[in-house]
Design a protein around this motif. Sequence first.
Motif, PDB file in Angstrom:
ATOM      1  N   THR A  34       0.879  -1.178   0.000  1.00 55.50           N
ATOM      2  CA  THR A  34       0.000   0.000   0.000  1.00 55.50           C
ATOM      3  C   THR A  34       0.909   1.218   0.000  1.00 55.50           C
ATOM      4  O   THR A  34       1.270   1.741   1.055  1.00 55.50           O
ATOM      5  N   PRO A  35       1.321   1.657  -1.154  1.00 53.69           N
ATOM      6  CA  PRO A  35       2.379   2.665  -1.266  1.00 53.69           C
ATOM      7  C   PRO A  35       2.116   3.964  -0.523  1.00 53.69           C
ATOM      8  O   PRO A  35       3.058   4.642  -0.158  1.00 53.69           O
ATOM      9  N   GLN A  36       0.868   4.356  -0.313  1.00 57.74           N
ATOM     10  CA  GLN A  36       0.590   5.641   0.327  1.00 57.74           C
ATOM     11  C   GLN A  36       0.541   5.552   1.850  1.00 57.74           C
ATOM     12  O   GLN A  36       0.314   6.557   2.517  1.00 57.74           O
ATOM     13  N   ALA A  37       0.755   4.394   2.414  1.00 55.88           N
ATOM     14  CA  ALA A  37       0.662   4.236   3.861  1.00 55.88           C
ATOM     15  C   ALA A  37       1.788   4.991   4.549  1.00 55.88           C
ATOM     16  O   ALA A  37       2.950   4.881   4.162  1.00 55.88           O
ATOM     17  N   SER A  38       1.461   5.756   5.577  1.00 59.74           N
ATOM     18  CA  SER A  38       2.459   6.487   6.345  1.00 59.74           C
ATOM     19  C   SER A  38       2.995   5.603   7.460  1.00 59.74           C
ATOM     20  O   SER A  38       2.422   4.559   7.785  1.00 59.74           O
ATOM     21  N   ALA A  39       4.098   6.053   8.073  1.00 53.92           N
ATOM     22  CA  ALA A  39       4.658   5.309   9.200  1.00 53.92           C
ATOM     23  C   ALA A  39       3.635   5.184  10.319  1.00 53.92           C
ATOM     24  O   ALA A  39       3.520   4.130  10.962  1.00 53.92           O
ATOM     25  N   GLU A  40       2.862   6.241  10.556  1.00 52.57           N
ATOM     26  CA  GLU A  40       1.865   6.213  11.622  1.00 52.57           C
ATOM     27  C   GLU A  40       0.775   5.187  11.330  1.00 52.57           C
ATOM     28  O   GLU A  40       0.340   4.445  12.237  1.00 52.57           O
ATOM     29  N   GLN A  41       0.328   5.100  10.070  1.00 53.86           N
ATOM     30  CA  GLN A  41      -0.702   4.133   9.712  1.00 53.86           C
ATOM     31  C   GLN A  41      -0.188   2.700   9.889  1.00 53.86           C
ATOM     32  O   GLN A  41      -0.895   1.826  10.398  1.00 53.86           O
ATOM     33  N   ILE A  42       1.066   2.500   9.483  1.00 49.81           N
ATOM     34  CA  ILE A  42       1.640   1.161   9.599  1.00 49.81           C
ATOM     35  C   ILE A  42       1.804   0.783  11.067  1.00 49.81           C
ATOM     36  O   ILE A  42       1.512  -0.350  11.478  1.00 49.81           O
ATOM     37  N   LEU A  43       2.244   1.727  11.884  1.00 52.47           N
ATOM     38  CA  LEU A  43       2.400   1.453  13.311  1.00 52.47           C
ATOM     39  C   LEU A  43       1.063   1.142  13.962  1.00 52.47           C
ATOM     40  O   LEU A  43       0.968   0.263  14.841  1.00 52.47           O
ATOM     41  N   ALA A  44       0.035   1.874  13.561  1.00 50.15           N
ATOM     42  CA  ALA A  44      -1.287   1.623  14.129  1.00 50.15           C
ATOM     43  C   ALA A  44      -1.729   0.196  13.841  1.00 50.15           C
ATOM     44  O   ALA A  44      -2.318  -0.480  14.695  1.00 50.15           O
ATOM     45  N   ASP A  45      -1.444  -0.268  12.637  1.00 48.38           N
ATOM     46  CA  ASP A  45      -1.819  -1.631  12.305  1.00 48.38           C
ATOM     47  C   ASP A  45      -0.953  -2.647  13.044  1.00 48.38           C
ATOM     48  O   ASP A  45      -1.422  -3.704  13.464  1.00 48.38           O
ATOM     49  N   ALA A  46       0.343  -2.300  13.230  1.00 48.62           N
ATOM     50  CA  ALA A  46       1.250  -3.201  13.947  1.00 48.62           C
ATOM     51  C   ALA A  46       0.798  -3.400  15.383  1.00 48.62           C
ATOM     52  O   ALA A  46       0.953  -4.486  15.955  1.00 48.62           O
ATOM     53  N   ASP A  47       0.218  -2.339  15.972  1.00 52.02           N
ATOM     54  CA  ASP A  47      -0.228  -2.438  17.361  1.00 52.02           C
ATOM     55  C   ASP A  47      -1.392  -3.421  17.532  1.00 52.02           C
ATOM     56  O   ASP A  47      -1.677  -3.853  18.650  1.00 52.02           O
ATOM     57  N   LYS A  48      -2.039  -3.767  16.416  1.00 50.19           N
ATOM     58  CA  LYS A  48      -3.144  -4.733  16.475  1.00 50.19           C
ATOM     59  C   LYS A  48      -2.631  -6.165  16.334  1.00 50.19           C
ATOM     60  O   LYS A  48      -3.408  -7.109  16.411  1.00 50.19           O
ATOM     61  N   ARG A  49      -1.340  -6.289  16.049  1.00 52.25           N
ATOM     62  CA  ARG A  49      -0.760  -7.606  15.799  1.00 52.25           C
ATOM     63  C   ARG A  49       0.191  -7.978  16.924  1.00 52.25           C
ATOM     64  O   ARG A  49       0.447  -7.211  17.842  1.00 52.25           O
ATOM     65  N   SER A  50       0.797  -9.115  16.798  1.00 56.32           N
ATOM     66  CA  SER A  50       1.754  -9.570  17.793  1.00 56.32           C
ATOM     67  C   SER A  50       2.823 -10.404  17.115  1.00 56.32           C
ATOM     68  O   SER A  50       2.689 -10.792  15.946  1.00 56.32           O
ATOM     69  N   GLY A  51       3.888 -10.676  17.843  1.00 58.06           N
ATOM     70  CA  GLY A  51       4.931 -11.554  17.357  1.00 58.06           C
ATOM     71  C   GLY A  51       5.604 -11.078  16.092  1.00 58.06           C
ATOM     72  O   GLY A  51       5.855  -9.891  15.902  1.00 58.06           O
ATOM     73  N   ALA A  52       5.887 -12.042  15.191  1.00 55.11           N
ATOM     74  CA  ALA A  52       6.630 -11.750  13.971  1.00 55.11           C
ATOM     75  C   ALA A  52       5.902 -10.752  13.091  1.00 55.11           C
ATOM     76  O   ALA A  52       6.528  -9.895  12.451  1.00 55.11           O
ATOM     77  N   GLU A  53       4.565 -10.829  13.025  1.00 53.11           N
ATOM     78  CA  GLU A  53       3.808  -9.890  12.201  1.00 53.11           C
ATOM     79  C   GLU A  53       4.017  -8.462  12.670  1.00 53.11           C
ATOM     80  O   GLU A  53       4.287  -7.554  11.865  1.00 53.11           O
ATOM     81  N   ALA A  54       3.899  -8.247  13.988  1.00 44.67           N
ATOM     82  CA  ALA A  54       4.061  -6.893  14.523  1.00 44.67           C
ATOM     83  C   ALA A  54       5.479  -6.384  14.288  1.00 44.67           C
ATOM     84  O   ALA A  54       5.681  -5.208  13.919  1.00 44.67           O
ATOM     85  N   ASN A  55       6.464  -7.220  14.481  1.00 42.19           N
ATOM     86  CA  ASN A  55       7.849  -6.802  14.294  1.00 42.19           C
ATOM     87  C   ASN A  55       8.121  -6.387  12.853  1.00 42.19           C
ATOM     88  O   ASN A  55       8.769  -5.367  12.587  1.00 42.19           O
ATOM     89  N   LEU A  56       7.611  -7.197  11.909  1.00 41.00           N
ATOM     90  CA  LEU A  56       7.827  -6.864  10.506  1.00 41.00           C
ATOM     91  C   LEU A  56       7.122  -5.572  10.118  1.00 41.00           C
ATOM     92  O   LEU A  56       7.654  -4.754   9.361  1.00 41.00           O
ATOM     93  N   LEU A  57       5.911  -5.391  10.634  1.00 40.88           N
ATOM     94  CA  LEU A  57       5.198  -4.153  10.330  1.00 40.88           C
ATOM     95  C   LEU A  57       5.928  -2.939  10.898  1.00 40.88           C
ATOM     96  O   LEU A  57       6.010  -1.879  10.261  1.00 40.88           O
ATOM     97  N   ARG A  58       6.456  -3.070  12.094  1.00 39.89           N
ATOM     98  CA  ARG A  58       7.197  -1.936  12.679  1.00 39.89           C
ATOM     99  C   ARG A  58       8.470  -1.652  11.881  1.00 39.89           C
ATOM    100  O   ARG A  58       8.861  -0.496  11.701  1.00 39.89           O
ATOM    101  N   LEU A  59       9.109  -2.710  11.398  1.00 43.84           N
ATOM    102  CA  LEU A  59      10.278  -2.496  10.552  1.00 43.84           C
ATOM    103  C   LEU A  59       9.882  -1.790   9.267  1.00 43.84           C
ATOM    104  O   LEU A  59      10.593  -0.913   8.761  1.00 43.84           O
ATOM    105  N   TYR A  60       8.717  -2.161   8.751  1.00 38.81           N
ATOM    106  CA  TYR A  60       8.177  -1.493   7.571  1.00 38.81           C
ATOM    107  C   TYR A  60       7.916  -0.014   7.861  1.00 38.81           C
ATOM    108  O   TYR A  60       8.199   0.877   7.054  1.00 38.81           O
ATOM    109  N   ALA A  61       7.372   0.264   9.060  1.00 43.39           N
ATOM    110  CA  ALA A  61       7.104   1.647   9.450  1.00 43.39           C
ATOM    111  C   ALA A  61       8.411   2.430   9.562  1.00 43.39           C
ATOM    112  O   ALA A  61       8.484   3.611   9.177  1.00 43.39           O
TER     113      ALA A  61
END
Length: 607
Positions: A34-61
């Motif tokens: 999702t090319p237009q996603a901001s770091a804040e949007q990605i972090l918000a989604d990461a906070d809904k996840r856990s484990g490897a998914e959350a870590n990868l999303l935060r790295l993406y952010a």
Amino acid sequence: MPRNKRLSMLSLTLAALLVGCSSAPQKLDDLPRTPQASAEQILADADKRSGAEANLLRLYAAQAASGADRPEQVLSILERIPQSDLPLDQQVRFSTLQARSALALDRPEMALRALRHPSMSQLDNLPMQDQVAIQRLRVLALGASGEPLTAARERVFMHGILTAPERDANRKAIWENLRQVPVPELSQAAQSADGELLGWIELALIEREIRNLDLQVQAIKAWEQANSGHPAARSLPDSLRQLIELHASRPQHIALLLPFEGPLSSAAQALRDGFLAAQYQAQSQGLDQPRISLYDSTAYADLDQFYVQAAADGVQWVIGPLDRDRVGLLASRPTLPIPTLALNYAEDEGPYPEGLFQFGLAPEDEARSAATHAWEQGHRRMAALHAPTDWGSRAYESFKRSWEDMGGVVVGRVVINEPSEMSGKIADLLQIRQSEQRGQRVASALGGSVVVQPTPRQDLDALFIAVNPQQARQIKPTLAFQYAADLPVYATSHAYLVGPDGQQNADTDGIAVAEIPWLLTRDDKLYAQVTDNWPQAQGPLGRLYAMGIDAQRVFTRLPQMQQHAKTQVNGATGRLTLAEDGRIHRQLSWGVMEQGQLTVTSDNWVQ
């Protein structure tokens, strides 16, 4: 777009909102884009996840924040990710983001730690573009961390895999790295280096070690013949190319205008002998030298008379005069008929006529060096003590101006005239009497049952002094008597007597003194030759012999120094630079008094 942003966009298209999927992603590329996603949007989604998914999303952010040029946010996000829990390739990405952001925030040590993470052992498995980007981060971090030689070595290693435009920039960076390495370290590195790195080091030593222009140009040409396939041979560094150009256009007839009669005759003879010694150094190796004509300045009623004579004789450059009054007269003229390097400084500030340069052994240079040296050693609040002389006042004003320009605070000033004044004035400076009174009050309140030792003021880091040797011998004992024996003291060279007998500098041990390399390190290539012919060059007159040597070395480089403000000449009298007003400034080397003799210290500047 800056290169770091461009690499970020190419290596990872900013994205990252995880939608429901049947299995957990194992790498960033598994995540939907999702090319237009901001770091804040990605972090918000990461906070809904856990484990490897959350870590990868935060790295993406963190990647998104890096692409948006927000290094502080990148580091903040990375703090929430346990790097060791990431897949190995993503650990590399983590370290790269951390290093790039740390460099952007001027934290090179943090960047180096990131680039030394164990995951970086997998660097060879990455695409070449990523390898180059990480290697570039590494050399930038090394250079900014005070490891310029290692940075240069790494740049030489990566040179062959760069594109043609990148190689040009890399050559310049290698050269700038090597120019920051102290000469002793360069010489030691040359003993173990080989290949292209050795060639670079040899070229840097030609610029740094050889101080005669003719000998430098001779060495450059010999190096080119021996290293025709070297990257630097295809395009010499600008500073070396300028030396060759200066040599080709140097003047062929020079006048030495000095007072060979009268009270300044001894100084004039030392300057002359130093100048000619530097001239003969090249001549003895078969290199043609400009013609030198000697003119006695005391034989001319005015400078106009001299310049008429010099012009008729075909003189192209004048070195002199020496006496300050005549330099002042030159400085007040609207124009000069012949370019001139005066061997003193005009009292009045500029502007000065075009073609007038001024070089001398001014106390202002030592005072500026004291401010720089003390600042680099971590001091921020200093006091000053100086003699009530012209040079003492000039030294103080120069120190104060330099110190305050750097952000330092002068907390007090003492002018010492009579030796009997020393103890009382230093006590006032240190506020010892106030401390004694406080101690008496405390002792009285406790019924006289305790003895309270006075303490000097706590807002004073160090002391700058510009005094004569007799006054300097009183400084350390007086400080000890006033409970301030450990207060660091920085002095101009007026504070001690040059000579073999340490008794003449009794009680000065521990004082740091600014001195010219000629009398401190004594490692100038001409030192043995000059002192063998003129033994007095080992003593106080050595400063004038060294000044004559440097006058010969520097005058042909003045056009280069004018064009490039960072140009330095490592001379017998210090590290020489040219100010905009045509005055040559010296950065002094530093020693410390030990058993009445000035000795080299580990924190002395090196060339």
